[in-house]
Write a protein that holds these residues in place. Sequence first.
Motif, short mmCIF file in Angstrom:
data_model
loop_
_atom_site.label_atom_id
_atom_site.label_comp_id
_atom_site.label_asym_id
_atom_site.label_seq_id
_atom_site.Cartn_x
_atom_site.Cartn_y
_atom_site.Cartn_z
N SER A 168 0.82 -1.10 -0.19
CA SER A 168 -0.03 -0.15 -0.01
C SER A 168 0.85 1.18 0.07
CB SER A 168 -0.97 -0.05 1.12
OG SER A 168 -0.26 -0.09 2.32
N GLY A 169 2.14 1.15 -0.60
CA GLY A 169 2.74 2.38 -0.75
C GLY A 169 2.46 3.10 -1.89
N VAL A 170 3.22 3.96 -2.28
CA VAL A 170 2.63 4.89 -3.49
C VAL A 170 2.30 4.13 -4.80
CG1 VAL A 170 3.32 6.72 -5.21
CG2 VAL A 170 4.08 6.81 -2.49
N THR A 171 3.16 3.20 -5.15
CA THR A 171 2.78 2.32 -6.57
C THR A 171 1.65 1.57 -6.22
OG1 THR A 171 5.07 2.34 -6.93
CG2 THR A 171 3.78 0.93 -7.97
N GLY A 172 1.49 0.84 -5.09
CA GLY A 172 0.46 -0.01 -4.92
C GLY A 172 -0.92 0.74 -4.79
N ALA A 173 -0.97 1.97 -4.03
CA ALA A 173 -2.26 2.87 -3.74
C ALA A 173 -2.53 3.22 -5.16
CB ALA A 173 -1.77 3.99 -2.90
N GLU A 174 -1.54 3.77 -6.31
CA GLU A 174 -1.92 4.41 -7.32
C GLU A 174 -2.71 3.56 -8.16
OE1 GLU A 174 1.21 8.08 -8.08
OE2 GLU A 174 1.51 6.13 -9.07
N PHE A 175 -2.03 2.02 -8.54
CA PHE A 175 -2.54 1.22 -9.15
C PHE A 175 -3.95 0.67 -8.53
CE2 PHE A 175 1.62 0.67 -10.99
CZ PHE A 175 1.31 0.74 -12.38
N ALA A 176 -4.07 0.50 -7.14
CA ALA A 176 -5.29 0.04 -6.78
C ALA A 176 -6.53 1.19 -7.16
CB ALA A 176 -5.35 -0.11 -5.09
N SER A 177 -6.15 2.35 -7.01
CA SER A 177 -7.16 3.54 -7.41
C SER A 177 -7.21 3.49 -8.88
CB SER A 177 -6.39 4.65 -6.89
OG SER A 177 -7.34 5.65 -7.33
N ALA A 178 -6.50 3.28 -9.92
CA ALA A 178 -6.72 3.35 -10.92
C ALA A 178 -7.65 2.05 -11.59
CB ALA A 178 -5.37 3.18 -11.81
N PHE A 179 -7.30 0.93 -11.07
CA PHE A 179 -7.97 -0.55 -11.49
C PHE A 179 -9.31 -0.07 -10.95
CE2 PHE A 179 -3.96 -1.61 -13.21
CZ PHE A 179 -4.35 -2.30 -14.53
N ASN A 180 -9.59 0.16 -9.82
CA ASN A 180 -10.71 0.51 -9.30
C ASN A 180 -11.86 1.30 -10.12
OD1 ASN A 180 -12.35 2.57 -6.79
ND2 ASN A 180 -12.81 0.65 -6.77
N GLY A 181 -10.92 2.53 -10.46
CA GLY A 181 -11.70 3.43 -11.53
C GLY A 181 -12.03 2.89 -12.77
N LEU A 182 -11.22 1.98 -13.23
CA LEU A 182 -11.50 1.17 -14.64
C LEU A 182 -12.44 0.20 -14.51
CD1 LEU A 182 -7.76 1.02 -15.81
CD2 LEU A 182 -9.39 2.49 -16.67
N GLY A 183 -12.79 -0.07 -13.32
CA GLY A 183 -13.83 -1.08 -13.15
C GLY A 183 -13.73 -2.44 -12.52
N SER A 184 -12.31 -2.85 -12.17
CA SER A 184 -12.06 -3.90 -11.49
C SER A 184 -12.51 -3.97 -9.83
CB SER A 184 -10.52 -4.12 -11.47
OG SER A 184 -9.89 -4.47 -12.76
N LYS A 185 -12.70 -5.19 -9.58
CA LYS A 185 -13.07 -5.24 -8.10
C LYS A 185 -11.63 -5.45 -7.47
CE LYS A 185 -15.35 -8.14 -4.64
NZ LYS A 185 -16.10 -9.40 -4.33
N VAL A 186 -11.15 -4.44 -6.45
CA VAL A 186 -9.90 -4.31 -5.91
C VAL A 186 -9.69 -4.74 -4.46
CG1 VAL A 186 -7.79 -3.07 -5.97
CG2 VAL A 186 -9.36 -2.84 -7.86
N PHE A 335 -0.63 9.92 -7.56
CA PHE A 335 -1.52 10.16 -8.47
C PHE A 335 -2.71 8.86 -8.25
CE2 PHE A 335 1.93 12.04 -10.53
CZ PHE A 335 1.42 12.98 -11.22
N THR A 336 -3.06 9.08 -7.00
CA THR A 336 -4.57 8.08 -6.69
C THR A 336 -5.60 9.25 -7.14
OG1 THR A 336 -4.02 9.19 -4.60
CG2 THR A 336 -3.70 6.79 -4.89
N SER A 337 -6.79 8.90 -6.79
CA SER A 337 -8.08 9.55 -7.16
C SER A 337 -8.64 9.72 -5.89
CB SER A 337 -8.96 9.00 -8.38
OG SER A 337 -10.12 9.83 -8.41
N PRO A 338 -8.64 10.85 -4.87
CA PRO A 338 -7.96 12.21 -5.39
C PRO A 338 -6.38 11.89 -5.51
CG PRO A 338 -8.78 12.21 -3.13
CD PRO A 338 -9.08 11.02 -3.48
#
Length: 446
Positions: A168-186, A335-338
């Motif tokens: 859940s560092g920067v990279t993990g949080a960013e990709f978790a946020s991104a794929f959640n936004g794209l529609g994956s169940k994360v 670059f998470t959302s937000p």
Amino acid sequence: MVAASMGAKVTIVERSGMGGSAVLTDVVPSKTLIAVAESMNRSVDSTDMGVSFIAADGVSKTVMQANLKQINERVLHLAKEQSADIRRGLEAMGVTIMIGTGKMLDNRTIEVDRGETKEIIKADAILVSVGAHPRELATAQPDGERILNWTQLYDLEELPRELIVVGSGVTGAEFASAFNGLGSKVTLISSREQVLPGEDSDAAAVLEDVFERRGLRVLSRSRADAVERTAEGVVVTLSDGSKVTGTHCLVCVGSIPNTTNIGLEAAGVEVTPSGHIKVDSVSRTSAPNVYAAGDCTGVFALASVAAMQGRIAVAHLGGDGVRPLKLNQVSANIFTSPEIASVGVSEADLASGKYQGDVIKLSLRTNARAKMRNVNEGFIKIIARKGSGTVIGGVVVGAGACELIFPIALAVSQKLHVDDVADTFTVYPSISGSIAEAARRLHVHM
């Protein structure tokens, strides 16, 4: 480019392409992917603003869907395009580019393995900027199909239905946020109390609230011991013995510097126990004539810091005016959302007694422009030195935080007083208006 502009004869030795991981496998690809997710998030949230998606028949609702194959094709195209732009710029300045693997024979000599041939380059100075690669777990070896590191995501052609993110560092949080936004169940597996350990705790709390609202599950205080493939997908075994299942797993557990077998010992360059190159504030290593920059130094894993380290090294080498690297002036963005952006002194620094300061935090809920854009979360935080009122730090959480942190970073680097910020005109309505308002509330009455 800086060295060439100073009249030096410059040769770059590079294995794959210009721009390194920042352009080819990390920053440009990931932030392009994140931009798509952000666009989808904005579209979903726009229903509260009176905008809805209706099918051509005018009755049934349409559903947004991410075409990951098409997204990834665009992502990789943009990365290659950016790399090509950099190469063209270098060649236009007379820089020689050698595609191959370099190894230092001493502090002035590099052997370049170009496959069928080997060449020797003599140099007055060497700048080592070899970057880093994703760290892997022995019990979670990536296969590029179901168990992935972040460089392999762009080979996927279908959106993961159930993505487990380890770390859940920067990279993990960013990709978790991104794929959640794209529609994956994360599901995000975090070994710490909060996501983004080491970051502003208020910012992490906002992000966790948004994750929960958007259906992203966070398993805090959980450590992944192993990741295995199954017939259906993957299973992650946690340290307490419990298991989490999904279709794909992304492992984000840090990075390792690419410093082995490049001749550092032969050149007399010292490294830390983690393999990072030791450098001083002007990017010098322990070896004469050898400088280092970027992730291989372990200073801050940021492209902006790598570039600044390189510019400082070249200025120092060329006898130009040089200001040593000041880490307390580095601005960074997640670059998470937000988005979460920060610069300078943190509240944790104040709590530890390292600095004395006053803090103002303004929620964006009261900002007129934020209301217009349906921004319901985020804040502006400014930290001023106690007594003097000099701006020493700040945090921005919200859409476009990477842009909004700049005026605060400018105030920090130029040692501006809160009144200097408060007395500067802002546009009304604007999010940046809250920066001036926060500074206004830190005014010291004389």
